[in-house]
Design an enzyme around this catalytic site. Structure first.
Site, PDB file in Angstrom:
ATOM      1  N   ASN A  62       0.619  -0.920   0.127  1.00  0.00           N
ATOM      2  CA  ASN A  62       0.048  -0.304   0.194  1.00  0.00           C
ATOM      3  C   ASN A  62       0.958   1.272  -0.232  1.00  0.00           C
ATOM      4  O   ASN A  62       2.210   1.128   0.467  1.00  0.00           O
ATOM      5  CB  ASN A  62      -0.848  -0.090   0.963  1.00  0.00           C
ATOM      6  CG  ASN A  62      -0.187  -0.088   2.616  1.00  0.00           C
ATOM      7  OD1 ASN A  62       0.631  -0.514   2.216  1.00  0.00           O
ATOM      8  ND2 ASN A  62      -1.364   0.380   3.697  1.00  0.00           N
ATOM      9  N   GLU A  64       0.266   5.419   0.098  1.00  0.00           N
ATOM     10  CA  GLU A  64      -0.590   6.535   0.757  1.00  0.00           C
ATOM     11  C   GLU A  64      -0.078   7.588   0.526  1.00  0.00           C
ATOM     12  O   GLU A  64       0.754   8.173  -0.164  1.00  0.00           O
ATOM     13  CB  GLU A  64      -0.309   6.072   2.717  1.00  0.00           C
ATOM     14  CG  GLU A  64      -1.039   5.120   2.919  1.00  0.00           C
ATOM     15  CD  GLU A  64      -1.554   4.968   5.374  1.00  0.00           C
ATOM     16  OE1 GLU A  64      -0.810   5.736   5.547  1.00  0.00           O
ATOM     17  OE2 GLU A  64      -2.125   3.971   5.203  1.00  0.00           O
ATOM     18  N   CYS A  73      -4.317   0.366  -2.310  1.00  0.00           N
ATOM     19  CA  CYS A  73      -3.800  -0.447  -2.021  1.00  0.00           C
ATOM     20  C   CYS A  73      -3.128  -1.261  -1.562  1.00  0.00           C
ATOM     21  O   CYS A  73      -3.491  -1.621  -3.705  1.00  0.00           O
ATOM     22  CB  CYS A  73      -5.517  -1.346  -1.212  1.00  0.00           C
ATOM     23  SG  CYS A  73      -6.501  -0.070  -0.133  1.00  0.00           S
ATOM     24  N   GLU A  75      -3.372  -4.527  -3.224  1.00  0.00           N
ATOM     25  CA  GLU A  75      -3.494  -5.141  -3.950  1.00  0.00           C
ATOM     26  C   GLU A  75      -3.732  -4.941  -5.205  1.00  0.00           C
ATOM     27  O   GLU A  75      -3.474  -5.308  -6.261  1.00  0.00           O
ATOM     28  CB  GLU A  75      -5.108  -6.525  -3.708  1.00  0.00           C
ATOM     29  CG  GLU A  75      -5.413  -7.001  -2.689  1.00  0.00           C
ATOM     30  CD  GLU A  75      -5.515  -6.435  -1.369  1.00  0.00           C
ATOM     31  OE1 GLU A  75      -4.914  -4.581  -1.075  1.00  0.00           O
ATOM     32  OE2 GLU A  75      -5.629  -6.449  -0.121  1.00  0.00           O
ATOM     33  N   CYS A 112     -10.530  -4.876   0.832  1.00  0.00           N
ATOM     34  CA  CYS A 112     -11.302  -4.768   0.906  1.00  0.00           C
ATOM     35  C   CYS A 112     -12.550  -4.911  -0.394  1.00  0.00           C
ATOM     36  O   CYS A 112     -11.865  -4.956  -0.989  1.00  0.00           O
ATOM     37  CB  CYS A 112     -11.059  -2.743   1.214  1.00  0.00           C
ATOM     38  SG  CYS A 112     -10.462  -2.002  -0.438  1.00  0.00           S
ATOM     39  N   CYS A 115     -10.936  -3.543  -4.036  1.00  0.00           N
ATOM     40  CA  CYS A 115      -9.735  -4.098  -4.423  1.00  0.00           C
ATOM     41  C   CYS A 115     -10.581  -5.507  -4.516  1.00  0.00           C
ATOM     42  O   CYS A 115     -10.232  -6.049  -5.973  1.00  0.00           O
ATOM     43  CB  CYS A 115      -9.004  -4.916  -3.130  1.00  0.00           C
ATOM     44  SG  CYS A 115      -8.022  -3.236  -3.293  1.00  0.00           S
TER      45      CYS A 115
END
Ligand code: THU
Length: 161
Positions: A62, A64, A73, A75, A112, A115
């Site tokens: 990830n 940010e 993210c 993924e 999530c 994703c």
């Protein structure tokens, strides 16, 4: 009125020592990838690793941003990387792990919703299931044989036709 239901099955392993050698290697790569995360805001580092159909390994973590929604993210970093470096190649298996500052990483966490949507499209695009290995730095590990298990009643390109 008819009642309908979905049922989801997945495998549970006590820890990494119960995995096959190939899955254990891939899952270890996901744990290593957590260290590449840039997560100064959440302190929640996620790492993902994928085995492609051409035998190559791709990883992601990830990333940010001070403007929170701009973060990505692990993924989806991985999917973008895989599709850019090896376009047209399917993912056979993806492993995901995480580490949270001051938190225990002893149980699997699942991708999530956004994703799941992106993973689902990748699966459908290549018409072959992506196996998913989920676990923390220690402890129980789950294996799902397809992303579809995590996103029943998915929205897809088919719905746009
Ligand atoms: N995160 C992921 O990388 N993957 C997920 O599936 C869930 C959340 C990241 C996003 C953010 O950087 C941090 O974890 C906290 O939500």
């Amino acid at each position: 009125m008819k009642k309908k239901e979905f049922s989801i099955s997945y495998e549970s392993y006590a820890d990494i020592t119960e995995l096959s050698e190939a899955d254990s290697l891939l899952f270890t790569q996901a744990r290593v990838a957590t260290q590449m995360a840039y997560a100064p805001y959440s302190d929640f580092k996620v790492g993902a690793a994928a085995l492609m159909e051409n035998g190559e390994l791709v990883s992601g973590s990830n990333q940010e941003n001070a403007s929170y929604p701009a973060g990505i993210c692990a993924e989806r970093v991985l999917l973008s990387t895989a599709s850019s470096i090896y376009p047209g190649k399917a993912i056979k298996t993806m492993a995901i792990s995480y580490i949270g500052k001051g938190k225990k990483s002893t149980r699997p966490v699942a991708p999530c919703g956004i994703c799941r949507q992106s993973l689902m499209e990748f699966e459908q695009r290549f018409k072959q299931p992506i196996r998913l290995i989920l676990g923390g730095m220690q402890g129980e590990i789950y294996i799902f044989n397809t992303i579809k298990s995590l996103l029943p009643l998915e929205f897809s390109g088919e719905d746009l036709k």
